[in-house]
Design a protein around this motif. Sequence first.
Motif, PDB file in Angstrom:
ATOM      1  N   ALA A  54       0.924  -2.136   0.374  1.00 27.65           N
ATOM      2  CA  ALA A  54      -0.119  -2.368  -0.631  1.00 27.65           C
ATOM      3  C   ALA A  54      -0.219  -3.848  -0.978  1.00 27.65           C
ATOM      4  CB  ALA A  54       0.166  -1.537  -1.876  1.00 27.65           C
ATOM      5  N   ALA A  55       0.928  -4.515  -1.063  1.00 29.81           N
ATOM      6  CA  ALA A  55       0.928  -5.945  -1.374  1.00 29.81           C
ATOM      7  C   ALA A  55       0.305  -6.739  -0.223  1.00 29.81           C
ATOM      8  CB  ALA A  55       2.347  -6.430  -1.641  1.00 29.81           C
ATOM      9  N   ILE A  56       0.613  -6.358   1.018  1.00 32.87           N
ATOM     10  CA  ILE A  56       0.031  -7.045   2.174  1.00 32.87           C
ATOM     11  C   ILE A  56      -1.478  -6.816   2.216  1.00 32.87           C
ATOM     12  CG2 ILE A  56      -0.087  -7.057   4.688  1.00 32.87           C
ATOM     13  CD1 ILE A  56       2.341  -8.478   3.709  1.00 32.87           C
ATOM     14  N   ALA A  57      -1.891  -5.578   1.996  1.00 32.17           N
ATOM     15  CA  ALA A  57      -3.316  -5.252   2.046  1.00 32.17           C
ATOM     16  C   ALA A  57      -4.090  -5.970   0.942  1.00 32.17           C
ATOM     17  CB  ALA A  57      -3.512  -3.745   1.930  1.00 32.17           C
ATOM     18  N   GLY A  58      -3.470  -6.087  -0.225  1.00 29.69           N
ATOM     19  CA  GLY A  58      -4.149  -6.728  -1.346  1.00 29.69           C
ATOM     20  C   GLY A  58      -3.997  -8.232  -1.367  1.00 29.69           C
ATOM     21  N   GLY A  59      -3.066  -8.743  -0.571  1.00 30.18           N
ATOM     22  CA  GLY A  59      -2.849 -10.187  -0.552  1.00 30.18           C
ATOM     23  C   GLY A  59      -2.389 -10.722  -1.882  1.00 30.18           C
TER      24      GLY A  59
END
Length: 464
Positions: free
Chosen positions: A180-185
Amino acid sequence: MITLTEQQRVAILVVLLAISVFLTYFFHTVLMLGTVFSHFFYIPIILTALWWEKRSILVALFLGGLVVVGTLGFSPDPLVPNDYARILMFVVVAFVVASLSEQLRGREREVKKQRDLAQRYLDVAGVLFVVIGSDHTIRLINRHGCELLGYREEELLGRDWFATVVPEASREARRQAFDAAIAGGGASRGRQENPVVTRNGDVLILAWQDTIITGDDGRPVGMIGSGSDITDRIRAEEELRAAHGEANLYLDIMVHDINNANAVALGYADLLAEVLEGRERQMVWKLRSGISRSIEIIQNVSTIRRLRSGETTVRPIDLDAVIRAGIAHHPDAAFVYEEKPVWVMADDLLPEVFTNLVSNSVKFGEPGVEIRIRVEEDDGMVEVSVEDTGPGVPDPVKPLLFTRFVRGTNTRSGKGLGLYITRMLVERYGGSIRVEDRVPGHPECGAAFRFTLRRCDQPVTPRS
């Protein structure tokens, strides 16, 4: 990418040069085709330039000489300008490719130098550093991280971080949070306490911080994380909490039993005081005074414990109700108080403030002492005054009166805890406390204890 050894490179070059010699002979003597085959010579020239840089010029000169020898020795045709141009082209290609290769190697050395420097910084750091790719694989980890987890660096690089070091119970949740952190940047998620599993199966608690890293196009490509081992601290805190709970249990038992014993002793003292006369009755009153002091000490200890432990929280309190309850505890004393409904920010220990101040006035006041309580509001604060007509407080004692274990000059002064606790409570509520002369400049006319509390403009209705 396949990396060749020096011996393998030399062997390949020797084979290519041997093939070049064979092609020179075959094309000139068998096929009689001139120097068309010499295009093959660029292969050893370029490889030599990539591997040994400017040494490739020697190979170019050797192959150029091979063209000359082949033409003059085996071919009936003489050398033409095109042959000389080809030989010159061999040297130019060797020089250009060698120069580019030298620049490339220089940049690689500079990058390696910077990478090694960064790696040394990471290795000397006393915390774990790891770079996790968007595919969950470990891209980089420092020496301390390897030692902490019990692996060698080559055993961790390329492996799935979550499958390797994250406990199974929290693995899926941590993986989803990472994705989720990677997808949301997103930016750093702040400090967390994350468990990891070592190679031996031990579970360690890390104080963890991470942040997203992006590529040249600004898209998230992974995460860099750092963690310090706080396992010992967490366990020590748990042991301390357990010990604190056990100590509180013993203290509760002790306070309960001592209070029961004091209540029984106080009851018998009152009975004896009714039947005895003269000197014996005075001795009973001294006994009763000692029991009352014991009760006061137990109450002070309990108040300090609750204050230190943070059992109560600051909230809106009905100040008028607290004052009236405090007055009711001293039915024989003379009070002057004009009821004034006002709510303040305090907690369940606020009555202790009035108990200590009123008891102080009653205990040290002369017979017939009068106690006046005033409540005044000013700019978001409430000032409460407890004034008495007793002997007052001498000027040298005033600055130290609220200090721990500092006693007054009166022979009936206690152990110096009551007013110390009062100051602690008032300061906890965001106020301050002081002692003044009831009549300015005349300490002998009585004392005035004044303290402030924060006013609450939105009182909370007590639950029924």
